[in-house]
Design a protein around this motif. Structure first.
Motif, short mmCIF file in Angstrom:
data_model
loop_
_atom_site.label_atom_id
_atom_site.label_comp_id
_atom_site.label_asym_id
_atom_site.label_seq_id
_atom_site.Cartn_x
_atom_site.Cartn_y
_atom_site.Cartn_z
N LEU A 157 55.91 41.62 30.47
CA LEU A 157 54.48 41.55 30.23
C LEU A 157 54.11 40.32 29.42
O LEU A 157 53.10 39.66 29.70
CB LEU A 157 54.02 42.82 29.49
N GLN A 158 54.94 39.96 28.45
CA GLN A 158 54.65 38.78 27.64
C GLN A 158 54.73 37.51 28.48
O GLN A 158 53.96 36.58 28.28
CB GLN A 158 55.65 38.70 26.47
N ARG A 159 55.66 37.50 29.45
CA ARG A 159 55.85 36.32 30.29
C ARG A 159 54.75 36.18 31.34
O ARG A 159 54.27 35.09 31.63
CB ARG A 159 57.22 36.40 30.97
N ASP A 160 54.33 37.31 31.92
CA ASP A 160 53.35 37.28 33.02
C ASP A 160 52.15 38.15 32.69
O ASP A 160 51.63 38.87 33.55
CB ASP A 160 54.00 37.77 34.31
N ALA A 161 51.67 38.07 31.47
CA ALA A 161 50.64 38.99 31.00
C ALA A 161 49.37 38.92 31.84
O ALA A 161 48.79 39.96 32.18
CB ALA A 161 50.31 38.70 29.53
N ASN A 220 47.06 45.49 37.24
CA ASN A 220 46.93 46.84 36.71
C ASN A 220 45.46 47.27 36.68
O ASN A 220 45.10 48.37 37.13
CB ASN A 220 47.54 46.90 35.32
N VAL A 221 44.60 46.41 36.16
CA VAL A 221 43.18 46.74 36.07
C VAL A 221 42.57 46.86 37.47
O VAL A 221 41.78 47.77 37.74
CB VAL A 221 42.43 45.68 35.24
N ALA A 276 39.94 37.48 30.35
CA ALA A 276 39.27 36.96 31.55
C ALA A 276 39.87 37.59 32.81
O ALA A 276 39.15 37.94 33.75
CB ALA A 276 39.39 35.44 31.59
N ALA A 277 41.20 37.73 32.83
CA ALA A 277 41.85 38.34 33.99
C ALA A 277 41.41 39.78 34.17
O ALA A 277 41.16 40.24 35.30
CB ALA A 277 43.37 38.27 33.83
N ALA A 278 41.30 40.51 33.07
CA ALA A 278 40.87 41.91 33.15
C ALA A 278 39.44 42.01 33.65
O ALA A 278 39.11 42.88 34.47
CB ALA A 278 41.01 42.58 31.78
N ILE A 279 38.57 41.13 33.16
CA ILE A 279 37.17 41.16 33.59
C ILE A 279 37.05 40.85 35.07
O ILE A 279 36.34 41.54 35.82
CB ILE A 279 36.33 40.17 32.76
N VAL A 280 37.74 39.80 35.53
CA VAL A 280 37.68 39.42 36.94
C VAL A 280 38.20 40.56 37.82
O VAL A 280 37.59 40.89 38.85
CB VAL A 280 38.49 38.13 37.19
N ALA A 281 39.32 41.16 37.44
CA ALA A 281 39.88 42.26 38.23
C ALA A 281 38.92 43.45 38.28
O ALA A 281 38.70 44.04 39.35
CB ALA A 281 41.22 42.69 37.64
N GLY A 320 30.26 45.37 30.93
CA GLY A 320 30.99 46.60 30.68
C GLY A 320 32.49 46.38 30.64
O GLY A 320 33.19 46.93 29.78
N ALA A 321 33.00 45.57 31.58
CA ALA A 321 34.43 45.28 31.62
C ALA A 321 34.86 44.52 30.37
O ALA A 321 35.95 44.76 29.83
CB ALA A 321 34.77 44.47 32.87
N ALA A 322 34.02 43.59 29.92
CA ALA A 322 34.36 42.81 28.72
C ALA A 322 34.44 43.71 27.49
O ALA A 322 35.36 43.56 26.66
CB ALA A 322 33.31 41.71 28.51
N LEU A 323 33.51 44.67 27.37
CA LEU A 323 33.55 45.59 26.23
C LEU A 323 34.78 46.48 26.29
O LEU A 323 35.48 46.67 25.29
CB LEU A 323 32.29 46.44 26.23
#
Length: 308
Positions: free
Chosen positions: A10-14, A21-22, A55-60, A143-146
């Motif tokens: 996870l640290q390498r490809d977070a 995952n998201v 940013a990755a979580a928001i985009v996903a 909402g995703a950002a929060l």
């Protein structure tokens, strides 16, 4: 692979792990994302890496929400009914969620990720109701950002505690697995208990569509409460003689209707869940004769077409 290896991966490809995952979770698969976000936040080497993960979580999340939005826009209420059928507990009907969505508007998308069950149905409802795409995307992104930001920030601030917990779980992997299985069993048991409780609530006398049409033809005084959501009413039209009702404002819809006269509740829910819940509430409010319509809107429509 043990927990330490998972942490290293996870640290390498977070960014990519969080993105995938998201995306899978928001698409509707039962893969929890919050633990991944907490761990990713604790492993972030710098604020800039934390920002990239966010940013990755928001985009996903927005990408998955956009797909559900398009599905709702293309297929309307059928998508919502399908999601409702996937629920272990039929009582958690989409109609109730839809009514709240209509009342809260764009703000519902901002808080949707924090409400179990609402996160998945909110985007297709927005599409079915023809919400503007730009406003939808902005609200979904906020909402995703929060949601993701809160989990990542908690992991970052509590990184020492998270690392200690990972170490303990890694050393006690067998016990941790048992705890995890226990949590899953408790969750599944709770859901099945809800289903059992709904079965008991469902033991209320129903009325068939033929009986309803006969009562209407005989001009017997009755109140027909249509509990379908706004998306379906807009899509398929109103029912002649019916009163539109929301679960949260059920007594307002009943008004001053005499408590000794027939009330029929109708929904478009799996197993007539919403109609049964509404009937139970009215019976508890001392209305003497309340009957859910057996088979719901689809049965009524089929019978009405046969007996125009």
């Amino acid at each position: 692979m043990d927990l330490s290896q998972i942490s290293e991966s996870l640290q390498r490809d977070a960014v990519w792990v969080v993105f995938l995952n998201v995306l899978l979770q928001q698409a509707g698969l039962p893969v929890p994302a919050v633990p991944t976000l907490l761990l990713a936040g604790s492993l972030a080497a710098s604020p800039s890496q934390l920002a990239n993960i966010l940013a990755a979580a928001i985009v996903a999340s927005v990408l998955a929400d956009w797909m559900w939005y398009l599905a709702g826009r293309a297929f309307g209420y059928r998508v919502l009914a399908g999601l409702c059928r996937l629920s272990i507990n039929p009582g958690s009907c989409v109609n109730q969620t839809e009514a709240r969505f209509v009342r809260w508007g764009l703000g519902s998308l901002v808080v949707a990720k924090f409400i179990p069950g609402f996160s998945t149905v909110a985007p297709p409802i927005a599409g079915a109701l023809r919400m503007g795409l730009l406003g939808f995307l902005l609200a979904a992104a906020a909402g995703a950002a929060l949601w993701a930001g809160a989990a990542l920030a908690a992991g970052w601030l509590l990184r020492q505690e998270v690392h200690s917990l990972v170490g303990v779980l890694d050393r006690q992997s067998g016990g941790a697995l048992l705890v995890l299985l226990g949590i899953v069993a408790i969750w599944l048991g709770w859901k099945l208990w809800q289903k059992y409780r709904f079965r008991k609530l469902a033991a209320v006398p129903h009325i068939t569509p033929d009986e309803l049409l006969a009562a209407q033809a005989a001009q017997r005084p009755l109140l027909l409460l249509d509990l379908r959501g706004p998306a379906m009413v807009a899509e398929s039209g109103a029912i002649a003689g019916a009163t539109l009702a929301e679960h949260d404002r059920l007594l307002d819809a009943v008004g001053d209707w005499p408590k000794d006269q027939l009330i029929v509740t109708l929904c478009a829910c799996p197993e007539d869940a919403g109609a049964i819940q509404a009937a139970r509430r009215l019976l508890d409010a001392d209305y003497q004769t309340v009957r859910p319509l057996k088979g719901g809107y689809e049965a009524w429509l089929a019978t009405a077409n046969v007996n125009p």
